[in-house]
Design a protein around this motif. Structure first.
Motif, PDB file in Angstrom:
ATOM      1  N   ASP A  18       0.818  -1.210   0.000  1.00 29.84           N
ATOM      2  CA  ASP A  18       0.000   0.000   0.000  1.00 29.84           C
ATOM      3  C   ASP A  18       0.860   1.271   0.000  1.00 29.84           C
ATOM      4  O   ASP A  18       1.359   1.708   1.039  1.00 29.84           O
ATOM      5  N   TRP A  19       1.016   1.869  -1.162  1.00 36.76           N
ATOM      6  CA  TRP A  19       1.838   3.073  -1.328  1.00 36.76           C
ATOM      7  C   TRP A  19       1.273   4.259  -0.567  1.00 36.76           C
ATOM      8  O   TRP A  19       1.997   5.212  -0.249  1.00 36.76           O
ATOM      9  N   LYS A  20      -0.021   4.227  -0.235  1.00 38.07           N
ATOM     10  CA  LYS A  20      -0.653   5.368   0.427  1.00 38.07           C
ATOM     11  C   LYS A  20      -0.085   5.626   1.825  1.00 38.07           C
ATOM     12  O   LYS A  20      -0.027   6.769   2.276  1.00 38.07           O
ATOM     13  N   LYS A  21       0.326   4.557   2.518  1.00 42.95           N
ATOM     14  CA  LYS A  21       0.871   4.719   3.872  1.00 42.95           C
ATOM     15  C   LYS A  21       2.111   5.604   3.848  1.00 42.95           C
ATOM     16  O   LYS A  21       2.253   6.527   4.649  1.00 42.95           O
ATOM     17  N   ASN A  22       3.019   5.304   2.939  1.00 44.33           N
ATOM     18  CA  ASN A  22       4.226   6.112   2.815  1.00 44.33           C
ATOM     19  C   ASN A  22       3.898   7.522   2.351  1.00 44.33           C
ATOM     20  O   ASN A  22       4.485   8.502   2.824  1.00 44.33           O
ATOM     21  N   PHE A  23       2.955   7.627   1.435  1.00 42.83           N
ATOM     22  CA  PHE A  23       2.571   8.942   0.921  1.00 42.83           C
ATOM     23  C   PHE A  23       2.078   9.852   2.047  1.00 42.83           C
ATOM     24  O   PHE A  23       2.427  11.035   2.109  1.00 42.83           O
ATOM     25  N   GLU A  24       1.280   9.307   2.944  1.00 40.18           N
ATOM     26  CA  GLU A  24       0.772  10.099   4.063  1.00 40.18           C
ATOM     27  C   GLU A  24       1.906  10.567   4.973  1.00 40.18           C
ATOM     28  O   GLU A  24       1.897  11.690   5.474  1.00 40.18           O
ATOM     29  N   LEU A  25       2.892   9.689   5.180  1.00 39.87           N
ATOM     30  CA  LEU A  25       4.056  10.067   5.994  1.00 39.87           C
ATOM     31  C   LEU A  25       4.831  11.203   5.329  1.00 39.87           C
ATOM     32  O   LEU A  25       5.222  12.177   5.982  1.00 39.87           O
TER      33      LEU A  25
END
Length: 328
Positions: free
Chosen positions: A158-165
């Motif tokens: 899930d790329w979104k987790k890193n994006f949020e960080l």
């Protein structure tokens, strides 16, 4: 005359007092405005903390010179409207992927994702470094002596987790939420258009030099297919990364209603040679998806390697093309 003079004097003093009071109010208003402006300026440069894979990092103000050490992180910054001063080179490209090279003009290469150059990073005098524990844990302390450093935990799924960080790290959480919201809205719209086609089992295969893989759900393309709601062949419908180093006896496990495959070609031609050998194998040609013409070669960088939000949107472009436009 005496009464008249007294009356005028009284009127004069009243007016004078009124002017003095009014003037005082104005000064207070100006002071209040100045304080308010000062507070606004202070809040825009106020420090903040970011919790990440290596702990908590204090950042004094919104960073202006950022070095990014992952490919997917580079795409995240670009989507947030931030051009890094330095970035690791794309896995393929010279030095950037074709789909981001125009946006990366003027950005300094700081080496590869596997081996970033500490010397080059330090020379850029960044005020924030973003990396990844899975890739760069051993050099975290050295990076931290150069600038405040924030690490994501891993690079799969899930790329979104890193994006949020990353959004938090660069102090652009609101912009980040908008990017995710736009992507999720696009997913919802595409799901409604795909309808019954989502019942088709989608198979994902990757060719690398010396390695053939069948990709499962905990991959970049797997996560996006899952969010769209596509079915997967039974052996691929599992929440792990991939079946690696498969032999030709496993070719039947590659079948589905539709097959997407991609090759990680580094320039020596080995992956392309392996791909050609496998797709021309009688076992592969006998797959039902192949016999019915439901097989497509797609970009490795878009469907797997880049791993960021820009590639995610480009992958949705491909899905629209193969499932909607070609079926018109």
């Amino acid at each position: 005359m005496s009464i008249y003079f007294k009356q005028n004097k009284l009127l004069f003093l009243t007016v004078l007092l009124f002017i003095i009071v009014l003037s005082g109010c104005g000064n207070k208003a100006e002071t209040s405005n100045e304080e308010s402006t000062s507070d606004d300026q202070s809040s825009s440069t106020e420090g903040y903390s970011v919790e990440h894979a290596m702990g908590t990092t204090e950042i004094e103000k919104t960073p202006e010179k950022i070095v990014i050490l992952t490919n997917e992180g580079t795409e995240a910054l670009l989507a947030l409207g931030v051009k890094p001063v330095g970035a690791v080179e794309s896995w393929t490209g010279d030095p950037w992927y074709d789909h981001i090279k125009d946006d990366m003009e003027g950005v300094t290469s700081v080496g590869t994702e596997g081996e970033p150059s500490l010397e080059t990073i330090a020379s850029l005098e960044p005020d924030l470094i973003i990396g990844n524990k899975m890739r760069h844990e051993k050099i975290y302390e050295q990076l931290s002596t150069i600038a405040p450093t924030v690490f994501a935990e891993d690079l799969r799924g899930d790329w979104k987790k890193n994006f949020e960080l990353y959004s938090k790290a660069v102090n652009k959480e609101a912009e980040g939420k908008k990017v995710i919201e736009d992507f999720d809205n696009r997913i919802a719209d595409l799901k409604s258009k795909l309808g019954d086609q989502l019942q088709k089992e989608v198979s994902i295969v990757r060719f690398m030099a010396g390695d053939v893989r069948i990709y499962h759900k905990d991959t970049f393309s797997g996560v996006i297919l899952d969010q769209l709601g596509f079915a997967r062949p039974e052996s691929q419908n599992v929440d792990d990364f991939a079946e690696k180093n498969v032999t030709k006896e496993r070719i039947p496990a590659m079948d589905g209603d539709i097959i997407f495959y991609f090759s990680y070609e580094t320039g020596d031609g080995e992956a392309s040679k392996l791909e050609e050998e496998w797709v021309n194998d009688p076992l592969f040609k006998n797959l039902s998806a192949v016999k019915e013409g439901n097989i497509h070669k797609v970009s490795d960088e878009i469907w797997n390697t880049a791993g960021g939000v820009v590639a995610a949107n480009l992958m949705l472009d491909d899905i629209e093309k193969f499932f909607l436009e070609e079926n018109k």
